[in-house]
Each structure stands twice: as structure tokens, then as C-alpha cells.
Design an enzyme around this catalytic site. Structure first.
Site, short mmCIF file in Angstrom:
data_model
loop_
_atom_site.label_atom_id
_atom_site.label_comp_id
_atom_site.label_asym_id
_atom_site.label_seq_id
_atom_site.Cartn_x
_atom_site.Cartn_y
_atom_site.Cartn_z
CG PHE A 191 -42.39 92.41 40.27
CD1 PHE A 191 -41.81 93.91 40.03
CD2 PHE A 191 -41.37 91.51 40.30
CE1 PHE A 191 -40.62 94.15 39.71
CE2 PHE A 191 -40.14 91.80 40.20
CZ PHE A 191 -39.73 92.86 39.83
CB CYS A 192 -46.51 95.01 36.73
SG CYS A 192 -48.08 95.15 37.42
CE LYS A 193 -46.04 103.81 38.55
NZ LYS A 193 -46.19 104.89 37.55
CE1 TYR B 253 -38.63 97.42 42.80
CE2 TYR B 253 -39.06 99.38 42.01
CZ TYR B 253 -38.20 98.71 42.46
OH TYR B 253 -37.00 99.06 42.73
#
Length: 133
Positions: A100-102, A129
Site C-alpha cells: 500500500f501507499c498513500k 492508506y
């Protein structure tokens, strides 16, 4: 003209139906195992709850973003870091990886990289996220 409108409406209906994959319910482990795909928050959470001990959970945001909060147990591998590809290569390709990232941009690119690298099971968190919080 009337036939064109009817065909256009029919195609639009098919397109919307085929792309509406997030029913809010989690997909089963069997449905996502041995696949590399973006999954809903519900599926991501269910898989993590069921397989947490055997999963390689990776946060591909910057160290600053990671330091501001992450999913419990996530390892930080900075997408923008000079050794990012080699860090990915250090993961076990036969064990499930969850990334996952932002918001999904960097992790989407990471998903494609991991497909090319031959990882067996990769789940990417839809919405990143930001959607997890």
C-alpha cells in the site's frame, strides 16, 4: 440514430456492471491467492486478519509518511528510494505480499513491478492508506 443510442446505452450498462467489483464484501482467500491484484479494503483486511503471520506487509511510502502512521506490522520500502527494486527482490516471491501507499499510485506501480518479477500473490490496497484510516 436510435439504434446508436440503444447500443451506446447497452455498452454503458455492461461496462458499469463489469467494473463494479467492490461490493463491500471481502473476497475469500481462495479468490485472491496466487494472483497479483488490487483489492478492496474489506478484502485486504480479511486477508491480513487470516494470514497476518505469513504475510509480507509493505508500505511503499516515504519514511516521513511511514513515520506519521502505518498499518501494524508493515515494513517500509520507499518507492522513491535508490534501492527500491532490490528491496522488493529481497522479499520471498512464494509468500503473500500485501502493499500500500498513500492513495494507490505508487503501490499500483509496485504491483506491476512485482508481477514482472514473478511474485505469486500480491494484494494492493485500493485507495491506499488514506482509505484504511
Amino acid at each position: 440514430m436510435k439504434n446508436f443510442v440503444i447500443v451506446l446505452l447497452a455498452l454503458s450498462t455492461v461496462f458499469v456492471a463489469c467494473n463494479n467489483t467492490d461490493s463491500g464484501e471481502a473476497a475469500s482467500t481462495e479468490e485472491v491467492m496466487n494472483k497479483q491484484q488490487r483489492v478492496s479494503k474489506a478484502t485486504f483486511k480479511a486477508f491480513l486478519d487470516e494470514h497476518g503471520d505469513e504475510v509480507q506487509l509493505v508500505d511503499v511510502r516515504t519514511p516521513e509518511e511511514y513515520g506519521a502512521g502505518t498499518i501494524d506490522g508493515a515494513k517500509n520500502m520507499d518507492f522513491y528510494g535508490p534501492n527500491f527494486a532490490s528491496e522488493l527482490e529481497s522479499l520471498d516471491k512464494d509468500k503473500p505480499v500485501m502493499i500500500f501507499c498513500k492513495s494507490g499510485g505508487r503501490s499500483g506501480q509496485t504491483l506491476e513491478m512485482m508481477k514482472e518479477m514473478g511474485f505469486s500473490t500480491v494484494l494492493e490496497l485500493e485507495g491506499g492508506y488514506s482509505g484504511w484510516e
